[in-house]
Design a protein around this motif. Structure first.
Motif, mmCIF file in Angstrom:
data_model
loop_
_atom_site.group_PDB
_atom_site.id
_atom_site.type_symbol
_atom_site.label_atom_id
_atom_site.label_comp_id
_atom_site.label_asym_id
_atom_site.label_seq_id
_atom_site.Cartn_x
_atom_site.Cartn_y
_atom_site.Cartn_z
ATOM 1 N N THR A 226 -1.896 14.204 68.998
ATOM 2 C CA THR A 226 -2.083 14.513 67.581
ATOM 3 C C THR A 226 -0.928 15.373 67.072
ATOM 4 O OG1 THR A 226 -3.530 16.395 68.087
ATOM 5 C CG2 THR A 226 -4.592 14.284 67.613
ATOM 6 N N ALA A 227 -0.465 16.304 67.879
ATOM 7 C CA ALA A 227 0.683 17.123 67.470
ATOM 8 C C ALA A 227 1.944 16.273 67.390
ATOM 9 C CB ALA A 227 0.878 18.275 68.463
ATOM 10 N N ASN B 219 -9.698 19.029 75.014
ATOM 11 C CA ASN B 219 -9.015 19.432 73.793
ATOM 12 C C ASN B 219 -7.509 19.573 74.013
ATOM 13 O OD1 ASN B 219 -9.051 20.334 71.000
ATOM 14 N ND2 ASN B 219 -8.526 22.328 71.843
ATOM 15 N N PHE C 5 -4.747 17.384 71.984
ATOM 16 C CA PHE C 5 -3.749 18.037 71.142
ATOM 17 C C PHE C 5 -2.374 17.387 71.266
ATOM 18 C CE2 PHE C 5 -0.347 21.205 70.786
ATOM 19 C CZ PHE C 5 -0.504 21.570 69.457
ATOM 20 N N GLY D 218 -8.597 20.965 66.595
ATOM 21 C CA GLY D 218 -9.023 21.125 67.977
ATOM 22 C C GLY D 218 -10.201 22.065 68.120
ATOM 23 N N SER E 285 -6.105 18.166 62.155
ATOM 24 C CA SER E 285 -4.991 18.635 62.980
ATOM 25 C C SER E 285 -3.656 18.327 62.321
ATOM 26 C CB SER E 285 -5.031 17.987 64.364
ATOM 27 O OG SER E 285 -6.140 18.423 65.088
#
Length: 119
Positions: free
Chosen positions: A54-55, A47, A51, A25, A18
């Motif tokens: 992690t983003a 998911n 996200f 994802g 990612s």
């Protein structure tokens, strides 16, 4: 391998992917549905939560290196919010089996496109 260790390893690997912007994802969804036997609709919700951090962790590096096109932010975010709301509404109304098949067709399409793409 214990369930927790397998899930942690899958989360770590997809987190690295990612950060590269590869779409970890999607790989996490495959792990959850195919190996952890999580229903597709629940895996998609997990998911979405996965996200966010992690983003947020990879975004400063992408901004620092100039990989963010600022003029595209507002249109992309606006369209993304509308598209996400509509897709979430559709996904929650769909049968889980149909949702899983649609996701499989999407993965096949992307895979074949990447496999036969010309540079």
């Amino acid at each position: 391998m214990s369930g927790f260790l397998a899930a942690a390893l899958a989360g770590a690997v997809t987190g690295v992917l990612s950060a590269f912007g590869i779409g970890g994802g999607s790989l996490l969804l495959i792990y959850m549905t195919a190996f952890a036997h999580v229903p597709q609709n629940l895996a998609q919700g997990i998911n979405l939560l996965y996200f966010l951090p992690t983003a947020a962790a990879s975004l400063p590096s992408h901004v620092k290196n100039g990989y963010i096109e600022k003029s595209a932010l507002l249109p992309a975010i606006s369209a993304g919010l509308v598209g996400t709301a509509l897709a979430a509404w559709c996904a929650t109304a769909m049968d889980v089996v149909l949702l899983r098949r649609c996701f499989g067709v999407f993965l096949l399409f992307i895979g074949f496109r990447e496999l036969f793409r010309r540079e």
